[in-house]
Write a protein that holds these residues in place. Structure first.
Motif, short mmCIF file in Angstrom:
data_model
loop_
_atom_site.label_atom_id
_atom_site.label_comp_id
_atom_site.label_asym_id
_atom_site.label_seq_id
_atom_site.Cartn_x
_atom_site.Cartn_y
_atom_site.Cartn_z
N VAL A 16 0.80 -1.22 0.00
CA VAL A 16 0.00 0.00 0.00
C VAL A 16 0.84 1.28 0.00
CG1 VAL A 16 -1.73 1.30 1.29
CG2 VAL A 16 -2.02 -1.14 0.95
N PRO A 17 1.83 1.46 0.90
CA PRO A 17 2.56 2.74 0.89
C PRO A 17 3.25 3.09 -0.43
CG PRO A 17 2.95 1.60 2.94
CD PRO A 17 2.22 0.64 2.05
N PRO A 18 3.98 2.16 -1.07
CA PRO A 18 4.62 2.56 -2.33
C PRO A 18 3.62 2.87 -3.44
CG PRO A 18 5.21 0.29 -1.78
CD PRO A 18 4.40 0.82 -0.67
N VAL A 19 2.54 2.12 -3.50
CA VAL A 19 1.53 2.39 -4.53
C VAL A 19 0.91 3.76 -4.29
CG1 VAL A 19 -0.73 1.67 -5.40
CG2 VAL A 19 1.06 -0.03 -5.02
N ALA A 20 0.58 4.05 -3.03
CA ALA A 20 -0.01 5.36 -2.70
C ALA A 20 0.97 6.49 -3.01
CB ALA A 20 -0.41 5.38 -1.23
N LEU A 21 2.24 6.31 -2.65
CA LEU A 21 3.23 7.35 -2.93
C LEU A 21 3.39 7.61 -4.42
CD1 LEU A 21 6.03 6.53 -0.34
CD2 LEU A 21 4.74 8.64 -0.50
N VAL A 22 3.50 6.55 -5.21
CA VAL A 22 3.66 6.73 -6.66
C VAL A 22 2.43 7.42 -7.25
CG1 VAL A 22 3.83 5.52 -8.87
CG2 VAL A 22 5.31 4.86 -6.98
N LEU A 23 1.25 7.02 -6.83
CA LEU A 23 0.03 7.65 -7.36
C LEU A 23 -0.09 9.11 -6.95
CD1 LEU A 23 -2.56 4.75 -7.00
CD2 LEU A 23 -1.43 5.58 -9.08
N VAL A 24 0.23 9.43 -5.71
CA VAL A 24 0.17 10.82 -5.24
C VAL A 24 1.18 11.68 -5.98
CG1 VAL A 24 0.67 12.32 -3.26
CG2 VAL A 24 -0.84 10.36 -2.99
N PHE A 25 2.41 11.19 -6.08
CA PHE A 25 3.43 11.95 -6.79
C PHE A 25 3.10 12.07 -8.27
CE2 PHE A 25 5.87 11.88 -3.02
CZ PHE A 25 6.90 12.80 -3.17
N ARG A 26 2.56 11.04 -8.84
CA ARG A 26 2.21 11.09 -10.27
C ARG A 26 1.14 12.13 -10.52
NH1 ARG A 26 -1.10 6.82 -13.79
NH2 ARG A 26 -0.71 7.72 -15.81
N GLN A 27 0.19 12.24 -9.60
CA GLN A 27 -0.93 13.16 -9.77
C GLN A 27 -0.51 14.61 -9.53
OE1 GLN A 27 -3.86 12.18 -10.91
NE2 GLN A 27 -4.70 14.24 -10.88
N TRP A 28 0.20 14.88 -8.43
CA TRP A 28 0.45 16.26 -8.03
C TRP A 28 1.90 16.70 -8.11
CZ3 TRP A 28 -3.05 13.44 -4.83
CH2 TRP A 28 -4.38 13.80 -5.04
N LEU A 29 2.84 15.81 -8.02
CA LEU A 29 4.25 16.20 -7.99
C LEU A 29 5.05 15.39 -9.01
CD1 LEU A 29 4.59 16.19 -4.12
CD2 LEU A 29 4.51 18.23 -5.56
N ALA A 30 4.59 15.36 -10.23
CA ALA A 30 5.19 14.50 -11.25
C ALA A 30 6.66 14.82 -11.49
CB ALA A 30 4.41 14.61 -12.55
N ARG A 31 7.05 16.07 -11.34
CA ARG A 31 8.46 16.43 -11.56
C ARG A 31 9.37 15.83 -10.50
NH1 ARG A 31 8.70 22.58 -11.79
NH2 ARG A 31 10.91 22.07 -11.65
N HIS A 32 8.82 15.50 -9.34
CA HIS A 32 9.62 14.99 -8.23
C HIS A 32 9.32 13.52 -7.91
CE1 HIS A 32 10.80 19.09 -7.52
NE2 HIS A 32 9.53 19.44 -7.53
N ILE A 33 8.82 12.78 -8.89
CA ILE A 33 8.40 11.40 -8.65
C ILE A 33 9.57 10.50 -8.28
CG2 ILE A 33 8.54 10.52 -11.00
CD1 ILE A 33 5.75 9.21 -10.41
#
Length: 86
Positions: A16-33
């Motif tokens: 759960v944590p890595p999937v959530a982190l990748v999805l959150v970063f992909r949505q809002w912080l794509a430059r810092h994924i």
């Protein structure tokens, strides 16, 4: 063979944590994924602190963490390079 609840909980905590982190970063912080790999490692250490230094589970824990970090890194960099191209 029945899976014990602790194993199911640990599996969920590894997924759960890595999937959530990748999805959150992909949505809002794509430059810092790219930071998702480091944040995933930090989450793993914090969530599994007691198992980290338990001598019987250290090898298995290390292998699972490396596999998880490799998968998270592959997903993060795939999204990063796709975002840079498009």
């Amino acid at each position: 063979m029945e899976l014990p609840p602790t194993l199911i909980l640990n599996l969920a905590l590894l997924i759960v944590p890595p999937v959530a982190l990748v999805l959150v970063f992909r949505q809002w912080l794509a430059r810092h994924i790219r930071w998702t790999v480091a944040l995933t490692a930090l989450c793993d250490v914090l969530l599994f602190w007691d198992e980290l230094f338990y001598y019987e589970s250290f090898g298995l824990f290390a292998v699972l963490i490396l596999v998880q970090l490799a998968a998270t890194g592959a997903a993060a960099f795939r999204f990063y390079y796709k975002q840079r191209k498009g």
